[in-house]
Write a protein that holds these residues in place. Structure first.
Motif, mmCIF file in Angstrom:
data_model
loop_
_atom_site.group_PDB
_atom_site.id
_atom_site.type_symbol
_atom_site.label_atom_id
_atom_site.label_comp_id
_atom_site.label_asym_id
_atom_site.label_seq_id
_atom_site.Cartn_x
_atom_site.Cartn_y
_atom_site.Cartn_z
ATOM 1 N N SER A 1 72.935 49.932 41.137
ATOM 2 C CA SER A 1 72.762 48.502 40.859
ATOM 3 C C SER A 1 72.694 48.257 39.360
ATOM 4 O O SER A 1 71.941 47.421 38.893
ATOM 5 C CB SER A 1 71.483 47.987 41.531
ATOM 6 N N TRP B 1 74.853 48.348 35.282
ATOM 7 C CA TRP B 1 75.981 47.727 34.591
ATOM 8 C C TRP B 1 77.240 48.584 34.666
ATOM 9 O O TRP B 1 77.203 49.772 34.417
ATOM 10 C CB TRP B 1 75.621 47.490 33.127
ATOM 11 N N VAL C 1 79.340 42.560 35.430
ATOM 12 C CA VAL C 1 78.869 43.660 36.249
ATOM 13 C C VAL C 1 79.752 43.790 37.474
ATOM 14 O O VAL C 1 80.183 42.808 38.057
ATOM 15 C CB VAL C 1 77.405 43.438 36.675
ATOM 16 N N ALA D 1 75.860 44.827 40.438
ATOM 17 C CA ALA D 1 75.001 43.924 39.675
ATOM 18 C C ALA D 1 73.626 44.498 39.402
ATOM 19 O O ALA D 1 72.992 45.065 40.274
ATOM 20 C CB ALA D 1 74.859 42.598 40.420
ATOM 21 N N GLU D 2 73.156 44.318 38.184
ATOM 22 C CA GLU D 2 71.816 44.755 37.794
ATOM 23 C C GLU D 2 70.791 43.832 38.418
ATOM 24 O O GLU D 2 70.749 42.646 38.134
ATOM 25 C CB GLU D 2 71.692 44.736 36.261
ATOM 26 N N ASP E 1 75.520 35.871 37.234
ATOM 27 C CA ASP E 1 75.967 36.889 36.295
ATOM 28 C C ASP E 1 76.171 36.243 34.936
ATOM 29 O O ASP E 1 76.221 35.021 34.818
ATOM 30 C CB ASP E 1 77.242 37.568 36.784
ATOM 31 N N THR F 1 76.528 35.608 41.897
ATOM 32 C CA THR F 1 75.129 35.935 41.667
ATOM 33 C C THR F 1 74.969 37.443 41.732
ATOM 34 O O THR F 1 75.762 38.145 42.372
ATOM 35 C CB THR F 1 74.197 35.304 42.714
ATOM 36 N N ARG F 2 73.959 37.963 41.087
ATOM 37 C CA ARG F 2 73.748 39.405 41.075
ATOM 38 C C ARG F 2 73.504 39.937 42.481
ATOM 39 O O ARG F 2 73.948 41.034 42.826
ATOM 40 C CB ARG F 2 72.583 39.745 40.148
#
Length: 275
Positions: free
Chosen positions: A159, A161, A171, A174-175, A182, A201-202
């Motif tokens: 999760s 980068w 990403v 995603a972080e 993002d 969205t992450r």
């Protein structure tokens, strides 16, 4: 310049390659994407006109390095294993097959992705790949184009980068598992395989990419880079990406209109089941 006129599709697994199973170059990505290739990296041959090596490998036993070419249109597995022996092998250089000489070089031994583990090739879906340790493995793509379309073949449950650069960060895994948007400039679209654009969205990106399945991750258009692009880590350090990676292709324009055909070609070449 590499016009992507010879990105080969329809590859068998490396274990099945033999002298009587050479792969035809009759099906080319040039049918769908012929312009604005910024850089192309893969463990398979991308261009019939490219005559250089695929990667430079370092072996753990004595630190020696050796360029490795292709056989049967795939990285020469026998040459890798013969050179590395019973130890570990790492990728010192990933050569740019575009003709633009944007080779990815990692001279620091502790930061090099691994390709051989105790004498055995690291593979994904039966094909060679690099293993990123999620601690510090990284490359840097220097002077990246202001606009990019990126296609990557990855397999991860991480999760962190995937790529970052300057004030622009995007990403592919995603972080953070949260609903924050993002942070990529230009609000690019993200895709998994040949599916529709993902929610930006992450949390959504994490659920789409961090699956433990080999897939094609792509983003376009990524804008405002204009500088170094850090691969597999956050630009200021930390947040390194743990994954298997076998292909990265960068275009210097928006390939949205051609995305479906490009993804289909990559999927065939990398033994990926599109879903």
């Amino acid at each position: 310049m590499f016009e992507v006129d010879c990105l080969v599709q329809g590859w068998p697994q490396y274990k099945e390659l033999a002298d009587d199973k050479q792969i035809s170059l009759s099906q080319l990505l040039s049918d769908v994407a012929t312009t604005n290739v910024f850089a192309g990296y893969s463990l398979r041959l991308l261009s019939s006109s490219y005559l250089g090596p695929c990667i430079r490998v370092r072996r753990s036993t004595d630190g020696a390095t050796q360029d490795i070419g292709f056989t049967g249109n795939i990285v020469d597995v026998s040459a890798i294993l013969s050179f590395v022996g019973s130890g570990n092998g790492f990728v010192h250089t990933w050569y740019d097959q575009s003709g633009n000489n944007r080779n990815l070089i990692q001279a620091s031994v502790g930061l090099q992705p691994q390709i051989v583990n105790s004498g055995s090739l690291i593979a994904d879906a039966g094909l060679p790949c690099m293993q990123l340790d999620g601690v510090d493995d990284t490359f840097t793509l220097s002077s990246a184009s202001a606009t990019l379309s990126v296609f990557a073949v990855i397999n991860t449950i991480d999760s962190q980068w995937m790529l970052s650069g300057g004030s622009t960060i995007f990403v592919m895994a995603a972080e953070g598992n949260n609903s924050s948007p993002d942070t990529a400039a230009g609000s690019p679209n993200y895709y998994r395989n040949n599916g529709a654009a993902l929610e930006r969205t992450r949390q959504a990106l994490l659920g789409s990419y961090s699956t433990g399945v080999k897939l094609v991750a792509s983003v376009m258009p990524l804008t405002g880079v204009n500088g170094d692009l850090f691969l597999f880590r956050f630009q200021s350090g930390g947040f390194n990406f743990a994954a298997k990676v076998s292909e990265l292709i960068f275009f210097s324009d928006d390939k949205t209109a051609e995305r479906g055909a490009i993804v289909a070609n990559i999927a065939q070449g990398q033994s990926i089941v599109l879903s």
